[in-house]
Motif scaffolding. Structure first.
Motif, PDB file in Angstrom:
ATOM      1  N   THR A 121       0.784  -1.303   0.023  1.00  0.00           N
ATOM      2  CA  THR A 121      -0.157  -0.089  -0.026  1.00  0.00           C
ATOM      3  C   THR A 121       0.863   1.077  -0.063  1.00  0.00           C
ATOM      4  O   THR A 121       1.568   1.474   0.675  1.00  0.00           O
ATOM      5  CB  THR A 121      -1.016  -0.086   1.137  1.00  0.00           C
ATOM      6  N   ILE A 122       0.562   2.236  -0.891  1.00  0.00           N
ATOM      7  CA  ILE A 122       1.236   3.316  -1.055  1.00  0.00           C
ATOM      8  C   ILE A 122       0.546   4.567  -0.461  1.00  0.00           C
ATOM      9  O   ILE A 122      -0.527   4.620  -1.013  1.00  0.00           O
ATOM     10  CB  ILE A 122       1.937   3.553  -2.445  1.00  0.00           C
ATOM     11  N   TRP A 123       0.901   5.474   0.425  1.00  0.00           N
ATOM     12  CA  TRP A 123       0.064   6.428   0.996  1.00  0.00           C
ATOM     13  C   TRP A 123       0.552   7.896   0.404  1.00  0.00           C
ATOM     14  O   TRP A 123       1.724   7.886   0.679  1.00  0.00           O
ATOM     15  CB  TRP A 123       0.198   6.271   2.496  1.00  0.00           C
ATOM     16  N   LEU A 124      -0.298   8.438  -0.237  1.00  0.00           N
ATOM     17  CA  LEU A 124      -0.065   9.555  -0.698  1.00  0.00           C
ATOM     18  C   LEU A 124      -0.529  10.876   0.005  1.00  0.00           C
ATOM     19  O   LEU A 124      -1.532  10.789   0.810  1.00  0.00           O
ATOM     20  CB  LEU A 124      -0.503   9.846  -2.142  1.00  0.00           C
ATOM     21  N   ASP A 125      -0.013  12.023  -0.167  1.00  0.00           N
ATOM     22  CA  ASP A 125      -0.536  13.143   0.436  1.00  0.00           C
ATOM     23  C   ASP A 125      -1.355  13.894  -0.627  1.00  0.00           C
ATOM     24  O   ASP A 125      -1.362  13.406  -1.857  1.00  0.00           O
ATOM     25  CB  ASP A 125       0.547  14.202   1.171  1.00  0.00           C
ATOM     26  N   SER A 126      -2.010  15.049  -0.192  1.00  0.00           N
ATOM     27  CA  SER A 126      -2.793  15.682  -1.322  1.00  0.00           C
ATOM     28  C   SER A 126      -1.998  16.242  -2.668  1.00  0.00           C
ATOM     29  O   SER A 126      -2.639  16.475  -3.564  1.00  0.00           O
ATOM     30  CB  SER A 126      -3.525  16.982  -0.702  1.00  0.00           C
ATOM     31  N   ALA A 127      -0.746  16.542  -2.446  1.00  0.00           N
ATOM     32  CA  ALA A 127       0.185  16.676  -3.710  1.00  0.00           C
ATOM     33  C   ALA A 127       0.749  15.601  -4.274  1.00  0.00           C
ATOM     34  O   ALA A 127       1.611  15.690  -5.250  1.00  0.00           O
ATOM     35  CB  ALA A 127       1.422  17.754  -3.183  1.00  0.00           C
ATOM     36  N   ALA A 128       0.262  14.339  -3.984  1.00  0.00           N
ATOM     37  CA  ALA A 128       0.490  12.928  -4.971  1.00  0.00           C
ATOM     38  C   ALA A 128       1.877  12.694  -4.453  1.00  0.00           C
ATOM     39  O   ALA A 128       2.633  11.939  -5.152  1.00  0.00           O
ATOM     40  CB  ALA A 128       0.311  13.299  -6.059  1.00  0.00           C
ATOM     41  N   GLU A 129       2.555  13.232  -3.202  1.00  0.00           N
ATOM     42  CA  GLU A 129       4.032  12.871  -2.851  1.00  0.00           C
ATOM     43  C   GLU A 129       3.665  11.444  -1.950  1.00  0.00           C
ATOM     44  O   GLU A 129       2.793  11.821  -0.800  1.00  0.00           O
ATOM     45  CB  GLU A 129       4.545  13.872  -2.067  1.00  0.00           C
ATOM     46  N   PRO A 130       4.583  10.628  -1.911  1.00  0.00           N
ATOM     47  CA  PRO A 130       4.268   9.190  -1.066  1.00  0.00           C
ATOM     48  C   PRO A 130       4.785   9.888   0.330  1.00  0.00           C
ATOM     49  O   PRO A 130       5.790  10.501   0.819  1.00  0.00           O
ATOM     50  CB  PRO A 130       5.115   8.335  -1.538  1.00  0.00           C
ATOM     51  N   VAL A 131       3.750   9.543   1.341  1.00  0.00           N
ATOM     52  CA  VAL A 131       4.129   9.589   3.024  1.00  0.00           C
ATOM     53  C   VAL A 131       4.339   8.397   3.582  1.00  0.00           C
ATOM     54  O   VAL A 131       4.811   8.422   4.730  1.00  0.00           O
ATOM     55  CB  VAL A 131       3.046  10.425   3.497  1.00  0.00           C
ATOM     56  N   ALA A 132       3.888   7.128   3.057  1.00  0.00           N
ATOM     57  CA  ALA A 132       4.393   5.745   3.653  1.00  0.00           C
ATOM     58  C   ALA A 132       4.085   4.755   2.613  1.00  0.00           C
ATOM     59  O   ALA A 132       3.360   5.019   1.714  1.00  0.00           O
ATOM     60  CB  ALA A 132       3.344   5.778   4.761  1.00  0.00           C
ATOM     61  N   VAL A 133       4.823   3.589   2.814  1.00  0.00           N
ATOM     62  CA  VAL A 133       4.567   2.365   2.059  1.00  0.00           C
ATOM     63  C   VAL A 133       4.569   1.264   3.205  1.00  0.00           C
ATOM     64  O   VAL A 133       5.472   1.303   4.095  1.00  0.00           O
ATOM     65  CB  VAL A 133       6.001   2.268   1.105  1.00  0.00           C
ATOM     66  N   SER A 134       3.469   0.410   2.870  1.00  0.00           N
ATOM     67  CA  SER A 134       3.318  -0.719   4.127  1.00  0.00           C
ATOM     68  C   SER A 134       3.062  -1.749   3.306  1.00  0.00           C
ATOM     69  O   SER A 134       2.415  -1.972   2.113  1.00  0.00           O
ATOM     70  CB  SER A 134       2.048  -0.356   5.041  1.00  0.00           C
TER      71      SER A 134
END
Length: 227
Positions: A121-134
């Motif tokens: 799972t790739i978690w993005l912020d509102s600017a489409a930048e990754p903030v976490a990968v699980s």
């Protein structure tokens, strides 16, 4: 005129907040993956494969990974029997040019129980930048050889959801109950005049400001007559 700009700006802010759950930017994202089968504090990583997300908005992705060697399967079984965790390192590269490394893990026995099926799972912020990968796996937790040495990886792209919706109906009901209790004399209202009647005063002030903003000639004429 100034007041009208303020009102329009406020409405735009509210509109952007309501639609903040939608990802307005679309781009690509690449993950380079490494994994570790040792249980020591310092992980020994070897290359696992790559994930390419061609559209972060739609979540379309292509996964290319190496199959596990017999030695690696044995290492995964040993790790599972010692209640250890399979560790994954992901280097994320985005279309904006940024790079960031993430570390995640999952119980090794879950990977054996799911026959090497996992979810990245790739978690993005509102600017489409990754903030976490699980990484996760449904299991169950077993210690036998998997039926295959090939990974079955599902890639999920997550971005921020909208905030909680205010429960205005419950709040209005609460105010109504408090008003009825005050009318029956069950509670004593020690609030100030403004605190009691702000819901009537504020709309009246807004109406007056809007009226003066939409009819500046009348306001100027009235001022001239007073002079």
């Amino acid at each position: 005129m100034y007041l009208s700009h303020v009102i329009v700006g406020t409405l735009l802010c509210v509109f952007s907040f309501v639609h903040g759950s939608e990802l307005d930017y679309d781009g690509w994202l690449q993950l380079r993956l490494w994994h570790a089968f040792n249980d020591e504090p310092v992980a020994v990583f070897t290359e696992r494969g790559n994930v390419t997300v061609s559209s972060v908005r739609s979540g379309m992705s292509v996964v290319g990974q190496n199959g596990l060697l017999p030695l690696e399967i044995n290492a995964l079984k040993t790790l599972a029997k010692s209640d250890g965790k399979y560790r994954l390192k992901a280097l994320a590269r985005t279309s904006s040019g940024s790079e960031i490394t993430f570390l995640t893990s999952v119980p090794a026995c879950y990977l054996l129980g799911s026959d090497l099926e996992d979810v990245v799972t790739i978690w993005l912020d509102s600017a489409a930048e990754p903030v976490a990968v699980s990484i996760s796996s449904s299991g169950p937790c077993i210690f036998d050889n998997p039926f295959t040495n090939m990974w079955t990886t599902n890639v999920v792209v997550k971005y921020p959801d909208g905030g909680p919706i205010p429960d205005t109906a419950t709040y209005i009901q609460k105010l109504e109950r408090e008003r009825e209790a005050r009318e029956r004399g069950e509670t004593k209202d020690n609030r100030s005049f403004l605190a009691k009647y702000w819901m009537y005063i504020v709309p009246a002030l807004i109406f007056l400001l809007l009226s003066s903003a939409t009819n500046p000639e009348a306001a100027a004429g009235a001022s001239a007559q007073r002079q």
